[in-house]
Write a protein that holds these residues in place. Sequence first.
Motif, PDB file in Angstrom:
ATOM      1  N   MET A 198      10.924   6.567 -24.623  1.00 20.22           N
ATOM      2  CA  MET A 198      10.401   5.422 -23.924  1.00 20.22           C
ATOM      3  C   MET A 198       9.154   4.924 -24.641  1.00 20.22           C
ATOM      4  N   GLU A 199       9.069   3.618 -24.781  1.00 19.47           N
ATOM      5  CA  GLU A 199       7.914   3.018 -25.444  1.00 19.47           C
ATOM      6  C   GLU A 199       6.681   3.144 -24.565  1.00 19.47           C
ATOM      7  N   PRO A 200       5.501   3.223 -25.191  1.00 16.14           N
ATOM      8  CA  PRO A 200       4.287   3.218 -24.380  1.00 16.14           C
ATOM      9  C   PRO A 200       4.166   1.871 -23.657  1.00 16.14           C
ATOM     10  N   LEU A 201       3.628   1.916 -22.465  1.00 14.58           N
ATOM     11  CA  LEU A 201       3.467   0.706 -21.681  1.00 14.58           C
ATOM     12  C   LEU A 201       2.333  -0.147 -22.199  1.00 14.58           C
ATOM     13  N   GLU A 202       2.534  -1.459 -22.093  1.00 16.15           N
ATOM     14  CA  GLU A 202       1.437  -2.363 -22.391  1.00 16.15           C
ATOM     15  C   GLU A 202       0.491  -2.295 -21.206  1.00 16.15           C
ATOM     16  N   SER A 203      -0.769  -2.109 -21.467  1.00 24.03           N
ATOM     17  CA  SER A 203      -1.707  -2.001 -20.379  1.00 24.03           C
ATOM     18  C   SER A 203      -3.068  -2.501 -20.823  1.00 24.03           C
ATOM     19  N   THR A 204      -3.887  -2.807 -19.847  1.00 25.31           N
ATOM     20  CA  THR A 204      -5.251  -3.224 -20.146  1.00 25.31           C
ATOM     21  C   THR A 204      -6.194  -2.170 -19.584  1.00 25.31           C
ATOM     22  N   ALA A 205      -7.433  -2.236 -19.986  1.00 23.91           N
ATOM     23  CA  ALA A 205      -8.429  -1.286 -19.488  1.00 23.91           C
ATOM     24  C   ALA A 205      -8.582  -1.422 -17.977  1.00 23.91           C
ATOM     25  N   ASP A 206      -8.522  -2.658 -17.477  1.00 15.91           N
ATOM     26  CA  ASP A 206      -8.645  -2.875 -16.033  1.00 15.91           C
ATOM     27  C   ASP A 206      -7.495  -2.218 -15.273  1.00 15.91           C
ATOM     28  N   VAL A 207      -6.288  -2.385 -15.774  1.00 20.41           N
ATOM     29  CA  VAL A 207      -5.124  -1.796 -15.105  1.00 20.41           C
ATOM     30  C   VAL A 207      -5.213  -0.278 -15.137  1.00 20.41           C
ATOM     31  N   ARG A 208      -5.555   0.283 -16.266  1.00 23.11           N
ATOM     32  CA  ARG A 208      -5.688   1.743 -16.368  1.00 23.11           C
ATOM     33  C   ARG A 208      -6.730   2.271 -15.389  1.00 23.11           C
ATOM     34  N   ALA A 209      -7.862   1.583 -15.299  1.00 22.71           N
ATOM     35  CA  ALA A 209      -8.930   2.010 -14.389  1.00 22.71           C
ATOM     36  C   ALA A 209      -8.465   1.922 -12.935  1.00 22.71           C
ATOM     37  N   ARG A 210      -7.793   0.830 -12.577  1.00 23.37           N
ATOM     38  CA  ARG A 210      -7.316   0.645 -11.209  1.00 23.37           C
ATOM     39  C   ARG A 210      -6.278   1.715 -10.844  1.00 23.37           C
ATOM     40  N   MET A 211      -5.349   1.979 -11.738  1.00 24.95           N
ATOM     41  CA  MET A 211      -4.300   2.954 -11.455  1.00 24.95           C
ATOM     42  C   MET A 211      -4.862   4.373 -11.369  1.00 24.95           C
ATOM     43  N   SER A 212      -5.877   4.685 -12.128  1.00 22.81           N
ATOM     44  CA  SER A 212      -6.442   6.030 -12.082  1.00 22.81           C
ATOM     45  C   SER A 212      -7.186   6.285 -10.781  1.00 22.81           C
ATOM     46  N   ARG A 213      -7.565   5.227 -10.067  1.00 19.54           N
ATOM     47  CA  ARG A 213      -8.261   5.377  -8.793  1.00 19.54           C
ATOM     48  C   ARG A 213      -7.321   5.465  -7.600  1.00 19.54           C
ATOM     49  N   GLN A 214      -6.016   5.295  -7.809  1.00 22.86           N
ATOM     50  CA  GLN A 214      -5.059   5.368  -6.710  1.00 22.86           C
ATOM     51  C   GLN A 214      -4.980   6.794  -6.194  1.00 22.86           C
ATOM     52  N   LYS A 215      -5.212   6.954  -4.893  1.00 22.43           N
ATOM     53  CA  LYS A 215      -5.163   8.287  -4.290  1.00 22.43           C
ATOM     54  C   LYS A 215      -3.714   8.650  -3.970  1.00 22.43           C
ATOM     55  N   SER A 216      -3.394   9.910  -4.146  1.00 20.75           N
ATOM     56  CA  SER A 216      -2.049  10.362  -3.797  1.00 20.75           C
ATOM     57  C   SER A 216      -2.064  11.161  -2.496  1.00 20.75           C
ATOM     58  N   ARG A 217      -3.247  11.494  -2.021  1.00 24.47           N
ATOM     59  CA  ARG A 217      -3.370  12.223  -0.755  1.00 24.47           C
ATOM     60  C   ARG A 217      -4.678  11.839  -0.098  1.00 24.47           C
ATOM     61  N   ASP A 218      -4.744  12.098   1.224  1.00 23.97           N
ATOM     62  CA  ASP A 218      -5.930  11.764   2.014  1.00 23.97           C
ATOM     63  C   ASP A 218      -6.280  10.277   1.929  1.00 23.97           C
ATOM     64  N   THR A 219      -5.255   9.443   1.981  1.00 26.63           N
ATOM     65  CA  THR A 219      -5.487   8.003   1.988  1.00 26.63           C
ATOM     66  C   THR A 219      -6.059   7.591   3.347  1.00 26.63           C
ATOM     67  N   ARG A 220      -6.582   6.400   3.433  1.00 31.68           N
ATOM     68  CA  ARG A 220      -7.206   5.910   4.661  1.00 31.68           C
ATOM     69  C   ARG A 220      -6.253   6.005   5.850  1.00 31.68           C
ATOM     70  N   ILE A 221      -5.028   5.519   5.685  1.00 28.00           N
ATOM     71  CA  ILE A 221      -4.056   5.539   6.787  1.00 28.00           C
ATOM     72  C   ILE A 221      -3.658   6.967   7.138  1.00 28.00           C
ATOM     73  N   GLU A 222      -3.528   7.813   6.139  1.00 27.36           N
ATOM     74  CA  GLU A 222      -3.140   9.203   6.382  1.00 27.36           C
ATOM     75  C   GLU A 222      -4.216   9.944   7.186  1.00 27.36           C
ATOM     76  N   VAL A 223      -5.466   9.777   6.807  1.00 29.87           N
ATOM     77  CA  VAL A 223      -6.562  10.434   7.518  1.00 29.87           C
ATOM     78  C   VAL A 223      -6.674   9.891   8.943  1.00 29.87           C
ATOM     79  N   ALA A 224      -6.547   8.580   9.108  1.00 29.79           N
ATOM     80  CA  ALA A 224      -6.614   7.976  10.450  1.00 29.79           C
ATOM     81  C   ALA A 224      -5.467   8.477  11.323  1.00 29.79           C
ATOM     82  N   LEU A 225      -4.274   8.613  10.752  1.00 32.08           N
ATOM     83  CA  LEU A 225      -3.132   9.126  11.509  1.00 32.08           C
ATOM     84  C   LEU A 225      -3.371  10.572  11.917  1.00 32.08           C
ATOM     85  N   ARG A 226      -3.880  11.379  11.015  1.00 31.60           N
ATOM     86  CA  ARG A 226      -4.165  12.781  11.351  1.00 31.60           C
ATOM     87  C   ARG A 226      -5.191  12.872  12.476  1.00 31.60           C
TER      88      ARG A 226
END
Length: 169
Positions: A1-29
């Motif tokens: 698979m080819e490397p994805l075209e990406s920008t520094a902004d996209v990389r930074a935004r994607m690295s901040r995506q939480k996979s656990r303890d998200t706002r909705i998950e914590v509120a539901l708990r």
Amino acid sequence: MEPLESTADVRARMSRQKSRDTRIEVALRRALHAAGLRYRVHRRPVKGVRREADIVFGPARVAVFVDGCFWHGCPEHATWPRRNADFWRVKIEGNRARDQNTDLRLAEAGWLSVRVWEHETVADAAARVIAVVSSRRGVDRRDRARATEKPAGEGPTESPRAGEDRSGG
């Protein structure tokens, strides 16, 4: 698979995506805990099935998954990125297929999966989870509380109210 075209902004935004303890998950708990339910967080419900549920009710065999609208292809809010569109379509469709497979494998093991979308209100999601867990337990918590209450006048420490005659006559 080819490397994805990406920008520094996209990389930074994607690295901040939480996979656990998200706002909705914590509120539901919090809502479930306030309702008196106890659970485990981020556990594999079934040994040998490499899928982790966000909230697990072991004795009731209920696994709750809080799914993000983008990552799991919400039918109401899913958006398809224009950049790297083929990659993202394959990725999101793969997530959907894995979710279906997870639900099937848990069902085969006697578990019930509950899917909560991130756009759902906490109150609606909590009410749905509480109803499912209560029905799987077989007894609603309110019924159990009523069954353990003593009828008025049967308690050993009760004393007559002021002006009340307990002589029976």
